[in-house]
Design a protein around this motif. Structure first.
Motif, PDB file in Angstrom:
ATOM      1  N   UNK A  35       1.004  -1.437  -0.209  1.00  0.00           N
ATOM      2  CA  UNK A  35      -0.190   0.322   0.159  1.00  0.00           C
ATOM      3  C   UNK A  35       0.424   1.411   0.068  1.00  0.00           C
ATOM      4  N   UNK A  36      -0.106   2.508   0.074  1.00  0.00           N
ATOM      5  CA  UNK A  36       1.182   3.426  -0.567  1.00  0.00           C
ATOM      6  C   UNK A  36       1.611   3.536   1.115  1.00  0.00           C
ATOM      7  N   UNK A  37       1.219   3.499   2.020  1.00  0.00           N
ATOM      8  CA  UNK A  37       2.110   3.443   3.240  1.00  0.00           C
ATOM      9  C   UNK A  37       3.568   3.070   3.158  1.00  0.00           C
ATOM     10  N   UNK A  38       3.300   1.985   3.270  1.00  0.00           N
ATOM     11  CA  UNK A  38       4.817   1.199   3.105  1.00  0.00           C
ATOM     12  C   UNK A  38       5.198   1.486   2.015  1.00  0.00           C
ATOM     13  N   UNK A  39       4.859   1.985   1.088  1.00  0.00           N
ATOM     14  CA  UNK A  39       5.375   2.307  -0.201  1.00  0.00           C
ATOM     15  C   UNK A  39       6.256   4.326   0.792  1.00  0.00           C
ATOM     16  N   UNK A  40       5.762   4.169   0.658  1.00  0.00           N
ATOM     17  CA  UNK A  40       6.704   5.950   1.588  1.00  0.00           C
ATOM     18  C   UNK A  40       7.210   5.460   2.099  1.00  0.00           C
ATOM     19  N   UNK A  41       7.002   4.907   2.992  1.00  0.00           N
ATOM     20  CA  UNK A  41       8.139   4.587   3.949  1.00  0.00           C
ATOM     21  C   UNK A  41       9.285   4.255   3.730  1.00  0.00           C
ATOM     22  N   UNK A  43      10.852   4.608   0.998  1.00  0.00           N
ATOM     23  CA  UNK A  43      11.311   5.158   0.133  1.00  0.00           C
ATOM     24  C   UNK A  43      11.637   6.001   1.273  1.00  0.00           C
ATOM     25  N   UNK A  44      11.284   6.242   2.005  1.00  0.00           N
ATOM     26  CA  UNK A  44      11.992   7.444   3.399  1.00  0.00           C
ATOM     27  C   UNK A  44      13.257   6.616   3.526  1.00  0.00           C
ATOM     28  N   UNK A  45      13.212   5.322   4.246  1.00  0.00           N
ATOM     29  CA  UNK A  45      14.771   4.847   4.362  1.00  0.00           C
ATOM     30  C   UNK A  45      15.066   4.768   3.492  1.00  0.00           C
ATOM     31  N   UNK A  46      14.929   4.290   2.210  1.00  0.00           N
ATOM     32  CA  UNK A  46      16.052   3.952   1.254  1.00  0.00           C
ATOM     33  C   UNK A  46      16.852   5.463   0.915  1.00  0.00           C
ATOM     34  N   UNK A  47      16.005   6.745   0.968  1.00  0.00           N
ATOM     35  CA  UNK A  47      16.594   8.176   0.820  1.00  0.00           C
ATOM     36  C   UNK A  47      17.510   8.280   1.869  1.00  0.00           C
ATOM     37  N   UNK A  48      17.267   7.624   2.564  1.00  0.00           N
ATOM     38  CA  UNK A  48      18.420   7.546   4.666  1.00  0.00           C
ATOM     39  C   UNK A  48      19.245   6.994   4.228  1.00  0.00           C
ATOM     40  N   UNK A  49      19.045   5.999   3.511  1.00  0.00           N
ATOM     41  CA  UNK A  49      20.529   4.564   3.024  1.00  0.00           C
ATOM     42  C   UNK A  49      20.548   4.174   4.176  1.00  0.00           C
ATOM     43  N   UNK A  50      18.911   3.728   4.470  1.00  0.00           N
ATOM     44  CA  UNK A  50      18.857   2.809   5.840  1.00  0.00           C
ATOM     45  C   UNK A  50      18.004   1.665   4.775  1.00  0.00           C
ATOM     46  N   UNK A  51      18.600  -0.261   5.236  1.00  0.00           N
ATOM     47  CA  UNK A  51      18.900  -1.560   4.611  1.00  0.00           C
ATOM     48  C   UNK A  51      17.344  -1.713   5.378  1.00  0.00           C
TER      49      UNK A  51
END
Length: 248
Positions: A35-41, A43-51
């Motif tokens: 869902x959108x909520x998971x996709x946003x999370x 995306x934010x994690x990957x943008x911050x360099x989090x695995x």
């Protein structure tokens, strides 16, 4: 498996990513959620360099020991929270919003108050050392991670601490059935400490007398009062609503 602190649930994980992404080591997400909520999370994690590690929901259940993880678990280092009131206040940008609990004895109420304080973005929860439950394991569990994100300041003399807050031009607003104003008439946009009393007796006399203003929560049904954690949520979110309206 990481030995860092476990955080779970969308709000707790998103909040940590937003405020301290560098402390997050890895995030496990439910591979079945798209869902959108998971996709946003993600995306934010990957943008911050989090695995990000997609796993099945059964593994998430096993890690947490409950199904109440919403499909997201993070492992992150412990944040160093301010434990000294002066240190805390000196670091706040903008008008402080504090929650003062005068003698809460039920750990479930304390945990729920911490949780709502985190949700509304309050800067700290202040409690007296004596005649209060303390941040025990039950309170921390009910707080659902907020015990790690909200500074929890224990003070020896609450009345003196309230006077110190007043010296810093922080307005003390207490809650009482006989408050001189209704909740929605009060101004929470300035530096504010919301003062809540204990479950049964309410605020102690000296605490009450130290407040700058007492407000009452409107009640329209048959019950006379709200649980202290519910009342804290009602009042804190009114304060946040006012601040959003003024872009504070």
């Amino acid at each position: 498996m990481s030995k860092n602190k476990m955080i779970f649930g969308f709000h707790a994980v998103t909040s940590r990513l937003r405020h301290e992404a560098s402390s997050v080591e890895e995030i496990f997400v439910d591979i079945g959620r798209d869902d959108r909520r998971m996709k946003d999370l993600i995306a934010n994690a990957k943008a911050a360099g989090v695995r990000v590690m997609p796993v099945d929901s059964a593994r998430l259940d096993k890690i947490v020991g409950t199904r109440r993880h919403q499909g997201v678990i993070a492992f992150a280092s412990q944040l160093a929270l301010a434990r000294n009131l002066d240190e805390l206040l000196d670091a706040i940008e903008g008008p402080p919003l504090l929650l003062v609990l005068d003698g809460i004895t039920d750990p479930h109420n304390l945990g729920a108050c911490l949780r709502v304080a985190d949700g509304v973005g309050a800067h700290a929860v202040i409690v007296p050392k004596d005649r209060a439950v303390g941040l025990n394991a039950t309170a921390a569990k009910v707080a659902s991670g907020a015990a790690e994100t909200v500074p929890y300041i224990t003070v020896t003399n609450l009345a003196r601490t309230l006077r110190d807050l007043k010296d810093r031009d922080i307005w003390l607003i207490g809650t009482s059935d006989d408050g001189e104003k209704g909740l929605y008439e009060a101004d929470f946009t300035g530096p504010t400490a919301l003062v809540m009393g204990s479950e049964g007796e309410g605020m102690r006399r000296l605490t009450r007398e130290t407040c700058d203003m007492l407000v009452s929560i409107p009640m329209f049904g048959s019950v006379e009062s709200l649980n202290v954690s519910v009342a804290s949520g009602v009042c804190l979110y009114e304060a946040r609503r006012q601040r959003i309206a003024k872009d504070i």
